[in-house]
Scaffold this motif. Sequence first.
Motif, PDB file in Angstrom:
ATOM      1  N   MET A 114       8.936  38.021   3.358  1.00 61.77           N
ATOM      2  CA  MET A 114       8.115  38.396   4.517  1.00 61.77           C
ATOM      3  C   MET A 114       6.656  37.978   4.332  1.00 61.77           C
ATOM      4  SD  MET A 114      10.171  39.695   6.752  1.00 61.77           S
ATOM      5  CE  MET A 114       9.213  40.597   7.955  1.00 61.77           C
ATOM      6  N   VAL A 115       6.175  37.946   3.114  1.00 56.58           N
ATOM      7  CA  VAL A 115       4.780  37.582   2.861  1.00 56.58           C
ATOM      8  C   VAL A 115       4.597  36.069   2.766  1.00 56.58           C
ATOM      9  CG1 VAL A 115       2.905  37.720   1.159  1.00 56.58           C
ATOM     10  CG2 VAL A 115       4.182  39.766   1.774  1.00 56.58           C
ATOM     11  N   LYS A 120       8.119  34.767   6.845  1.00 59.78           N
ATOM     12  CA  LYS A 120       6.676  34.782   7.089  1.00 59.78           C
ATOM     13  C   LYS A 120       6.318  34.752   8.582  1.00 59.78           C
ATOM     14  CE  LYS A 120       2.528  32.535   5.327  1.00 59.78           C
ATOM     15  NZ  LYS A 120       2.020  31.507   4.430  1.00 59.78           N
ATOM     16  N   ALA A 121       7.080  34.034   9.376  1.00 56.63           N
ATOM     17  CA  ALA A 121       6.742  33.850  10.794  1.00 56.63           C
ATOM     18  C   ALA A 121       7.481  34.811  11.723  1.00 56.63           C
ATOM     19  CB  ALA A 121       7.036  32.405  11.204  1.00 56.63           C
ATOM     20  N   ILE A 130      22.927  38.831  -2.826  1.00 60.68           N
ATOM     21  CA  ILE A 130      24.281  38.771  -3.373  1.00 60.68           C
ATOM     22  C   ILE A 130      24.223  38.080  -4.729  1.00 60.68           C
ATOM     23  CG2 ILE A 130      26.636  37.952  -3.015  1.00 60.68           C
ATOM     24  CD1 ILE A 130      25.966  38.015   0.036  1.00 60.68           C
ATOM     25  N   GLY A 131      24.578  38.815  -5.753  1.00 57.73           N
ATOM     26  CA  GLY A 131      24.608  38.284  -7.117  1.00 57.73           C
ATOM     27  C   GLY A 131      25.768  38.948  -7.829  1.00 57.73           C
ATOM     28  N   THR A 132      25.507  39.518  -9.005  1.00 55.32           N
ATOM     29  CA  THR A 132      26.537  40.308  -9.682  1.00 55.32           C
ATOM     30  C   THR A 132      26.887  41.509  -8.807  1.00 55.32           C
ATOM     31  OG1 THR A 132      25.606  39.641 -11.803  1.00 55.32           O
ATOM     32  CG2 THR A 132      27.110  41.507 -11.824  1.00 55.32           C
ATOM     33  N   GLY A 133      25.902  42.041  -8.120  1.00 54.44           N
ATOM     34  CA  GLY A 133      26.095  43.128  -7.163  1.00 54.44           C
ATOM     35  C   GLY A 133      25.633  42.678  -5.791  1.00 54.44           C
ATOM     36  N   VAL A 134      25.702  43.576  -4.817  1.00 58.84           N
ATOM     37  CA  VAL A 134      25.275  43.268  -3.450  1.00 58.84           C
ATOM     38  C   VAL A 134      24.272  44.332  -3.033  1.00 58.84           C
ATOM     39  CG1 VAL A 134      26.017  43.039  -1.051  1.00 58.84           C
ATOM     40  CG2 VAL A 134      27.505  42.230  -2.888  1.00 58.84           C
ATOM     41  N   GLY A 135      23.153  43.892  -2.440  1.00 55.88           N
ATOM     42  CA  GLY A 135      22.142  44.807  -1.953  1.00 55.88           C
ATOM     43  C   GLY A 135      21.552  44.280  -0.663  1.00 55.88           C
ATOM     44  N   GLY A 136      20.740  45.077  -0.043  1.00 58.16           N
ATOM     45  CA  GLY A 136      20.108  44.628   1.183  1.00 58.16           C
ATOM     46  C   GLY A 136      19.037  45.573   1.639  1.00 58.16           C
ATOM     47  N   CYS A 137      18.247  45.098   2.604  1.00 63.92           N
ATOM     48  CA  CYS A 137      17.214  45.915   3.203  1.00 63.92           C
ATOM     49  C   CYS A 137      16.751  45.268   4.511  1.00 63.92           C
ATOM     50  CB  CYS A 137      16.039  46.136   2.249  1.00 63.92           C
ATOM     51  SG  CYS A 137      15.083  44.669   1.906  1.00 63.92           S
ATOM     52  N   PHE A 138      15.903  45.997   5.193  1.00 62.56           N
ATOM     53  CA  PHE A 138      15.349  45.553   6.462  1.00 62.56           C
ATOM     54  C   PHE A 138      13.859  45.358   6.278  1.00 62.56           C
ATOM     55  CE2 PHE A 138      13.407  46.712  10.588  1.00 62.56           C
ATOM     56  CZ  PHE A 138      14.014  45.759  11.392  1.00 62.56           C
ATOM     57  N   GLY A 139      13.345  44.185   6.649  1.00 61.21           N
ATOM     58  CA  GLY A 139      11.914  43.914   6.541  1.00 61.21           C
ATOM     59  C   GLY A 139      11.247  43.953   7.902  1.00 61.21           C
ATOM     60  N   ARG A 140      10.094  44.599   7.984  1.00 59.84           N
ATOM     61  CA  ARG A 140       9.362  44.700   9.255  1.00 59.84           C
ATOM     62  C   ARG A 140       7.871  44.609   8.973  1.00 59.84           C
ATOM     63  NH1 ARG A 140      10.738  48.895  13.719  1.00 59.84           N
ATOM     64  NH2 ARG A 140      11.239  47.036  14.868  1.00 59.84           N
ATOM     65  N   LYS A 141       7.186  43.798   9.795  1.00 57.08           N
ATOM     66  CA  LYS A 141       5.732  43.685   9.685  1.00 57.08           C
ATOM     67  C   LYS A 141       5.065  44.610  10.678  1.00 57.08           C
ATOM     68  CE  LYS A 141       5.774  38.955   8.144  1.00 57.08           C
ATOM     69  NZ  LYS A 141       5.568  37.604   8.490  1.00 57.08           N
TER      70      LYS A 141
END
Length: 141
Positions: A114-115, A120-121, A130-141
């Motif tokens: 995001m930075v 960025k836009a 996604i790697g050995t495990g799976v993760g995620g999140c939501f980015g907001r400016k």
Amino acid sequence: MENLILIDIGGTTIKFGIKQGPNLEVLPAKPTPKMLAEFYTYLEAVVASLKKQYPIQGVAISSPGAVDQKTGVIKGASALPYIHNFKIQAELEKYFDLPVSLENDANCAALAEMVDGAGKAVKDAIFLVIGTGVGGCFGRK
């Protein structure tokens, strides 16, 4: 802080970098130790070596699991159960003799994108890691 050791803890490898102001130097990844004592010994040796080469002010760590910023405890579950459910941030600060910042790896990826990356836009983005495990999140400016 201007001069940081960067550590990305993964279930398979640990990646390292040095941030000096706006410059980023990526260092070779190494296999992740299987036990906590080996993990501490390994990271302490890498950080000590880098402190001799660079004017380091702190260590920034990207970690699997749910990082509690107030307590420095990694909660939840990951491929590395030995890093969970105790004050690991405080322990690492003792080993490194430096301030340590600890954050979830998916959150770190989202912040970086995001930075200064693919997000960025845009105002909002969803990130999957996604790697050995799976993760995620939501980015907001």
